[in-house]
Motif scaffolding. Structure first.
Motif, PDB file in Angstrom:
ATOM      1  N   GLU A   1      -9.724   6.269  -0.551  1.00  0.00           N
ATOM      2  CA  GLU A   1      -8.877   7.447  -0.371  1.00  0.00           C
ATOM      3  C   GLU A   1      -7.690   7.155   0.538  1.00  0.00           C
ATOM      4  OE1 GLU A   1     -11.729  10.285   1.011  1.00  0.00           O
ATOM      5  OE2 GLU A   1     -12.090  11.094  -1.018  1.00  0.00           O
ATOM      6  N   VAL A   2      -7.924   6.327   1.578  1.00  0.00           N
ATOM      7  CA  VAL A   2      -6.802   5.921   2.452  1.00  0.00           C
ATOM      8  C   VAL A   2      -5.805   5.090   1.656  1.00  0.00           C
ATOM      9  CG1 VAL A   2      -6.193   4.515   4.445  1.00  0.00           C
ATOM     10  CG2 VAL A   2      -8.134   6.056   4.563  1.00  0.00           C
ATOM     11  N   LEU A   3      -6.337   4.150   0.847  1.00  0.00           N
ATOM     12  CA  LEU A   3      -5.467   3.309   0.031  1.00  0.00           C
ATOM     13  C   LEU A   3      -4.674   4.160  -0.970  1.00  0.00           C
ATOM     14  CD1 LEU A   3      -4.582   0.448  -0.717  1.00  0.00           C
ATOM     15  CD2 LEU A   3      -6.515   0.362  -2.318  1.00  0.00           C
ATOM     16  N   ALA A   4      -5.347   5.182  -1.559  1.00  0.00           N
ATOM     17  CA  ALA A   4      -4.672   6.035  -2.530  1.00  0.00           C
ATOM     18  C   ALA A   4      -3.601   6.891  -1.885  1.00  0.00           C
ATOM     19  CB  ALA A   4      -5.691   6.928  -3.245  1.00  0.00           C
ATOM     20  N   ALA A   5      -3.801   7.239  -0.596  1.00  0.00           N
ATOM     21  CA  ALA A   5      -2.854   8.141   0.070  1.00  0.00           C
ATOM     22  C   ALA A   5      -1.830   7.395   0.904  1.00  0.00           C
ATOM     23  CB  ALA A   5      -3.614   9.127   0.956  1.00  0.00           C
ATOM     24  N   ALA A   6      -1.920   6.056   1.008  1.00  0.00           N
ATOM     25  CA  ALA A   6      -1.040   5.291   1.897  1.00  0.00           C
ATOM     26  C   ALA A   6       0.424   5.471   1.567  1.00  0.00           C
ATOM     27  CB  ALA A   6      -1.439   3.818   1.876  1.00  0.00           C
ATOM     28  N   PRO A   7       0.856   5.206   0.329  1.00  0.00           N
ATOM     29  CA  PRO A   7       2.272   5.504  -0.001  1.00  0.00           C
ATOM     30  C   PRO A   7       2.381   6.908  -0.553  1.00  0.00           C
ATOM     31  CG  PRO A   7       1.297   4.195  -1.743  1.00  0.00           C
ATOM     32  CD  PRO A   7       0.209   4.452  -0.725  1.00  0.00           C
TER      33      PRO A   7
ATOM     34  N   ASP B   1       4.486   6.768  -5.920  1.00  0.00           N
ATOM     35  CA  ASP B   1       3.573   6.160  -6.897  1.00  0.00           C
ATOM     36  C   ASP B   1       3.119   4.801  -6.366  1.00  0.00           C
ATOM     37  OD1 ASP B   1       2.271   5.067  -8.985  1.00  0.00           O
ATOM     38  OD2 ASP B   1       3.747   5.623 -10.507  1.00  0.00           O
ATOM     39  N   PRO B   2       1.795   4.521  -6.319  1.00  0.00           N
ATOM     40  CA  PRO B   2       1.323   3.245  -5.759  1.00  0.00           C
ATOM     41  C   PRO B   2       1.838   2.045  -6.545  1.00  0.00           C
ATOM     42  CG  PRO B   2      -0.435   4.412  -6.868  1.00  0.00           C
ATOM     43  CD  PRO B   2       0.687   5.356  -6.750  1.00  0.00           C
ATOM     44  N   LEU B   3       2.266   2.226  -7.779  1.00  0.00           N
ATOM     45  CA  LEU B   3       2.759   1.092  -8.565  1.00  0.00           C
ATOM     46  C   LEU B   3       4.279   0.974  -8.502  1.00  0.00           C
ATOM     47  CD1 LEU B   3       0.448   1.249 -11.698  1.00  0.00           C
ATOM     48  CD2 LEU B   3       0.213  -0.091  -9.613  1.00  0.00           C
ATOM     49  N   ALA B   4       4.873   1.833  -7.665  1.00  0.00           N
ATOM     50  CA  ALA B   4       6.318   1.706  -7.518  1.00  0.00           C
ATOM     51  C   ALA B   4       6.661   0.355  -6.888  1.00  0.00           C
ATOM     52  CB  ALA B   4       6.866   2.864  -6.677  1.00  0.00           C
ATOM     53  N   ASP B   5       5.803  -0.079  -5.940  1.00  0.00           N
ATOM     54  CA  ASP B   5       5.952  -1.417  -5.333  1.00  0.00           C
ATOM     55  C   ASP B   5       4.638  -2.141  -5.528  1.00  0.00           C
ATOM     56  OD1 ASP B   5       6.511  -3.650  -3.925  1.00  0.00           O
ATOM     57  OD2 ASP B   5       6.995  -2.642  -2.032  1.00  0.00           O
ATOM     58  N   PRO B   6       4.378  -2.722  -6.720  1.00  0.00           N
ATOM     59  CA  PRO B   6       3.061  -3.282  -7.017  1.00  0.00           C
ATOM     60  C   PRO B   6       2.652  -4.397  -6.078  1.00  0.00           C
ATOM     61  CG  PRO B   6       4.624  -3.676  -8.818  1.00  0.00           C
ATOM     62  CD  PRO B   6       5.316  -2.829  -7.827  1.00  0.00           C
ATOM     63  N   ASP B   7       3.638  -5.218  -5.596  1.00  0.00           N
ATOM     64  CA  ASP B   7       3.257  -6.335  -4.724  1.00  0.00           C
ATOM     65  C   ASP B   7       2.718  -5.826  -3.396  1.00  0.00           C
ATOM     66  OD1 ASP B   7       4.025  -8.093  -6.679  1.00  0.00           O
ATOM     67  OD2 ASP B   7       6.081  -8.313  -5.899  1.00  0.00           O
ATOM     68  N   ALA B   8       3.405  -4.805  -2.830  1.00  0.00           N
ATOM     69  CA  ALA B   8       2.927  -4.270  -1.554  1.00  0.00           C
ATOM     70  C   ALA B   8       1.590  -3.579  -1.730  1.00  0.00           C
ATOM     71  CB  ALA B   8       3.967  -3.277  -0.994  1.00  0.00           C
ATOM     72  N   PHE B   9       1.465  -2.835  -2.826  1.00  0.00           N
ATOM     73  CA  PHE B   9       0.176  -2.159  -3.058  1.00  0.00           C
ATOM     74  C   PHE B   9      -0.953  -3.166  -3.299  1.00  0.00           C
ATOM     75  CE2 PHE B   9      -3.026  -0.193  -5.702  1.00  0.00           C
ATOM     76  CZ  PHE B   9      -3.306   0.939  -4.966  1.00  0.00           C
ATOM     77  N   ARG B  10      -0.631  -4.279  -4.033  1.00  0.00           N
ATOM     78  CA  ARG B  10      -1.658  -5.310  -4.266  1.00  0.00           C
ATOM     79  C   ARG B  10      -2.121  -5.918  -2.938  1.00  0.00           C
ATOM     80  NH1 ARG B  10      -3.414  -8.912  -8.134  1.00  0.00           N
ATOM     81  NH2 ARG B  10      -2.121  -7.979  -9.738  1.00  0.00           N
ATOM     82  N   ALA B  11      -1.194  -6.124  -2.020  1.00  0.00           N
ATOM     83  CA  ALA B  11      -1.570  -6.713  -0.727  1.00  0.00           C
ATOM     84  C   ALA B  11      -2.493  -5.783   0.037  1.00  0.00           C
ATOM     85  CB  ALA B  11      -0.299  -7.014   0.080  1.00  0.00           C
ATOM     86  N   ARG B  12      -2.143  -4.462   0.058  1.00  0.00           N
ATOM     87  CA  ARG B  12      -3.017  -3.519   0.760  1.00  0.00           C
ATOM     88  C   ARG B  12      -4.381  -3.418   0.065  1.00  0.00           C
ATOM     89  NH1 ARG B  12       1.838  -0.628   0.809  1.00  0.00           N
ATOM     90  NH2 ARG B  12       1.089   0.742  -0.869  1.00  0.00           N
ATOM     91  N   ALA B  13      -4.374  -3.414  -1.293  1.00  0.00           N
ATOM     92  CA  ALA B  13      -5.638  -3.324  -2.027  1.00  0.00           C
ATOM     93  C   ALA B  13      -6.498  -4.542  -1.790  1.00  0.00           C
ATOM     94  CB  ALA B  13      -5.349  -3.151  -3.523  1.00  0.00           C
ATOM     95  N   ALA B  14      -5.876  -5.738  -1.757  1.00  0.00           N
ATOM     96  CA  ALA B  14      -6.660  -6.958  -1.514  1.00  0.00           C
ATOM     97  C   ALA B  14      -7.282  -6.929  -0.133  1.00  0.00           C
ATOM     98  CB  ALA B  14      -5.755  -8.187  -1.695  1.00  0.00           C
TER      99      ALA B  14
END
Length: 856
Positions: free
Chosen positions: A91-97, A100-113
């Motif tokens: 839920e934190v990851l979903a609410a971080a940005p 849209d979480p895929l607007a910056d996929p590289d940044a979102f991938r780093a947080r998800a990893a």
């Protein structure tokens, strides 16, 4: 196998009990010895000790189960904490940005990893339908699975769609991931963007991580802790995880009794007996934490107290038995004597003494026992004699040649010569038609390893040649190896019963043949339960198969026509309430295929309740009278139609006579004769079709037939149009119309000279209108207006416009007459009843009844 039969001689000999030995003093009672024995043996103390020990053991078991249940609750809390943590992380990851979480996929991938590494798994982003757009297990740009979901009981993409639909986190069951190919449960959390759920984040609940939690929380011991999903599939186990992960727990016949509890069963890996405590998870509906302990652990805990109890009880028993031995010695002598007598009877069936030996008894009870045995033997013989039941006993041991002993009643039933016989003696008495079957059944029953029951029926031949039916039933005794050693049983003379059964079958067969010959179906209804029984013919009448043979009466009654249902209910209620004894009723019934039939039913009340005196059953017959009813209806319609047509015919003749021009007698006679002949042909056409109407083509051909015969000019007539069935009223109207058109054409139209052509055509100009056209070519060139409107023209106009509700258009052109009519179909089709012919009411000035001298 043999049926050498007989009963022990002890059951055949009657005697008188000898007087009891002893002097004048009465014998002691057995109760005195029993009291002394009970006092000597410390049964009360042993019972009290056993009860107290048992209560203590039960408390000990309850305490152990309570500890086991506390462990299950702790395990559930630990797993809930793990799942809640992963949900919170997603839920934190979903609410971080905020975007849209895929607007910056590289940044979102780093947080998800980073989030995935914390929980030792991975993070995936899903679209509707289960398609993946990001997975931390795959590098950027690597291909990802499309729509669908993980495979297995918890897969299929259902949970992803649930997260989209509810907007709430979802915990799935165990499934195999499409990317990882690993067995795991999954957590899905929706991602909202501007208030709309556009994606779902997913993270696995890895079995090995959950197993470590279980291993850390489970109590030390030989048991194990486990976790199951909502499908009952093992997600993790503290021990031997590889043996059970992904397997389903054994199905229970009923659901778990609550959120937590203790069950008994067997371990899935090794099948050992265990006790298992369970507790449901709060964060994952349907998930349960389980902890078990081997039943052996509970047994070991009980072993010490039980050994102490057994030792103390054994010591008390030894002391008590030693004290009782002295008191029981006096009891042994008569008991041993009785046992020796029983052994003699068992060893030599039929040859032992019939009565117990007269050993001096030490108690009154033993003396009464001997008297009871004697009385029971006499009563048994009396019952056998009254019921024509003969006892038999067969020695089946090797070397005894199936020797059998028989009771006196057996000898009387079979007409045998003595209490002993061989197997061959019995076989010779069997009826030739039953001999092979009966002997084969006997040998099959006493074969090694067979059961203990013997039962069959067969016929025997008496000494005087009479035939009797025997029902034989016996019990076979076997040694430890399953070999038969003895058969004891009875023969019952059932000749009278068999004769009654045969007479009943003959009576039922005659009744069945009589019902079939009369095409009657029989039925019976139990008024208390509503259950009914019906014969095959009754089922066939109502259109049901054999499965409906016992359907209840109310369900049957609901198929009766609503207009007849009340009459049937009143008739049945009158019988039910004792107001009538019988009823006869005709009603309509709808078969399962939707067809309505007429049936005639006759019913009678039978059987009476002893308390109320009201009937308990209804019996009766049913006959299909549909053909008769249809014949009656057709006859009624035919009579009505004939009456109607006769009146119409007389009216037509009367009108033709009054309205046909009288200027020339020959012309007058010819015109009248033509119209009467047209009516005659019309009636012939309708009668040929049983007054059900006729096709338009038949009507047209019939109307022109008189003008095309020998002696008529060589003309051409064509008929063209679709097949159309007309009602009887429309047939009459169109037939007279076409006759008048043909008569006019024969006088001064296309039918008046050779080479003329007449075309009669029709079509359905729309779904509700018939277009009928009469076209002449090659006839005389004449304008109808020059001649005025005579009777024929008035008849045509009135018929088409008034009786049939249509309209007419008449044109004379260079080729000849063109006459057209447009007629509503609802006035033409069968079933529509026309009124009297329209030319009954031709208005004044048109050659009608008001002007009988009109020209036409």
């Amino acid at each position: 196998m043999s049926i050498a039969e007989g009963t022990p001689e002890a059951t055949r000999r009657e005697g008188v009990l000898p007087p009891p030995p002893g002097g004048a003093h009465p014998l002691p009672r057995l109760r005195s010895y029993l009291i002394a024995l009970v006092l000597a043996v410390l049964l009360p103390a042993m019972a009290f000790a056993a009860a107290a020990s048992w209560a203590a053991l039960r408390r000990q078991d309850a305490a152990a189960e309570a500890r086991l249940l506390d462990t299950a609750r702790a395990l559930a809390a630990a797993v809930d904490s793990q799942i809640a943590g992963q949900i919170a992380a997603l839920e934190v990851l979903a609410a971080a940005p905020a975007e849209d979480p895929l607007a910056d996929p590289d940044a979102f991938r780093a947080r998800a990893a980073t989030t995935a590494a914390i929980f030792g798994g991975w993070v995936a982003v899903y679209t509707r339908g289960g398609g993946q757009v990001l997975n931390t297990q795959r590098p950027p740009g690597a291909p990802l699975p499309g729509h669908g979901g993980a495979s297995g009981p918890g897969g299929g993409g259902v949970a992803i769609e649930q997260a989209f639909a509810t907007g709430r986190p979802v915990v799935t069951g165990v499934a195999v991931g499409r990317v990882s190919r690993r067995l795991a449960a999954y957590i899905f959390v929706p991602v909202r963007h501007e208030g709309v759920i556009r994606h779902v984040l997913g993270m696995p609940l890895l079995p090995e991580r959950l197993a470590r939690i279980l291993a850390g929380q489970a109590a030390a011991g030989r048991g194990a802790a486990a976790l199951t999903d909502s499908n009952g599939v093992f997600v993790a186990r503290s021990r031997d995880q590889d043996q059970v992960i992904g397997q389903r727990r054994p199905q229970r016949s009923e659901p778990l009794p609550g959120d937590s509890g203790v069950l008994r069963g067997r371990s899935l890996p090794d099948g050992s007996r265990i006790r298992t405590a369970y507790h449901s998870l709060a964060t994952a509906p349907g998930w349960h934490a389980w902890v078990n302990e081997p039943e052996a652990s509970f047994q070991e805990a009980r072993r010490g107290p039980m050994l102490a109890l057994a030792g103390g009880g054994l010591l008390a028993l030894v002391i008590g038995m030693a004290s009782a031995a002295a008191l029981s010695r006096r009891l042994l002598r008569p008991v041993e004597s009785l046992a020796a007598w029983a052994g003699e009877v068992a060893e030599e069936p039929g040859r032992g003494r019939a009565l117990p030996p007269p050993v001096p008894a030490t108690t009154q009870e033993f003396e009464r026992l001997r008297a009871a045995i004697t009385a029971a033997e006499a009563a048994l013989r009396r019952v056998q004699r009254i019921g024509r039941v003969g006892g038999f006993e067969v020695d089946l041991r090797p070397g005894h040649r199936l020797r059998s002993l028989r009771s006196a009643e057996y000898v009387g039933i079979h007409g045998a010569s003595g209490p002993e016989e061989t197997h061959q003696d019995w076989v010779r008495r069997l009826h030739p038609e039953d001999r092979e079957r009966a002997e084969r059944a006997f040998f099959a029953a006493v074969a090694d390893g067979a059961g203990s029951d013997y039962e069959q029926e067969y016929r025997i031949l008496g000494p005087q040649g009479g035939v009797r039916w025997i029902y034989a039933r016996g019990e076979i005794e076997r040694d430890p190896q399953g070999r038969a050693i003895r058969m004891v049983g009875a023969h019952v003379d059932v000749t009278a019963l068999k004769s009654a059964e045969a007479a009943l079958r003959d009576s039922e067969e005659r009744l069945r043949l009589a019902l079939e010959a009369a095409q009657l179906g029989a039925w019976e209804v139990d008024l208390a339960s509503g259950k009914a029984r019906r014969t095959p013919r009754a089922l066939a009448i109502f259109g049901f198969g054999p499965e409906a043979r016992t359907d209840t009466y109310p369900s049957w009654r609901d198929r009766v026509h609503p207009a007849d249902r009340k009459r049937l209910a009143e008739a049945v209620d009158a019988l039910r309430l004792g107001e009538a004894e019988t009823y006869r009723l005709e009603y309509r019934f709808q078969r399962p295929d939707g067809q309505w039939i007429w049936v005639e039913s006759h019913g009678r009340a039978v059987g009476r309740d002893p308390l109320t005196g009201l009937p308990t059953r209804l019996i009766g017959t049913t006959q299909d009278i549909t053909d008769r009813k249809q014949a009656e209806e057709r006859q009624e319609v035919l009579v009505h139609e004939l009456d109607h047509r006769a009146k119409n015919t007389l009216a037509v003749v009367q009108a033709a006579l009054r309205l046909t021009p009288r200027g020339n007698a020959t012309t007058f006679a010819r015109a009248v004769e033509g119209r009467v002949n047209a009516l005659a042909r019309l009636h012939t056409l309708l009668a040929r079709n049983r007054w059900a109407g006729a096709t338009l083509r038949d009507v047209a051909e019939d109307a022109l037939a008189p003008f095309l015969g020998p002696g008529s000019p060589a003309v051409t007539v064509q008929f063209d149009g679709p097949e159309l069935m007309l009602g009887s009223a429309a047939v009459q109207a169109l037939s007279m119309t076409l006759h008048e058109l043909a008569s006019n054409a024969a006088r001064h139209g296309a039918l008046a000279k050779a080479g003329g052509r007449v075309a009669v055509a029709w079509d359905l100009s729309d779904t509700a209108t018939l277009h009928l056209a009469w076209r002449e070519e090659g006839g005389a060139q004449q304008d109808a207006s020059a001649e005025g409107q005579g009777f024929g023209s008035a008849l045509i106009t009135a018929t088409v416009t008034r009786q049939l509700g249509g309209r007419i258009e008449t044109v004379w052109d260079s080729a000849g007459l063109r006459w057209e009519a447009w007629l509503p179909l609802d006035r033409l089709v069968p079933g529509e009843q026309g009124g009297p012919p329209a030319w009954w009411t031709i208005p004044a000035g048109t050659g009608g009844p008001a002007e009988p001298a009109a020209q036409g």
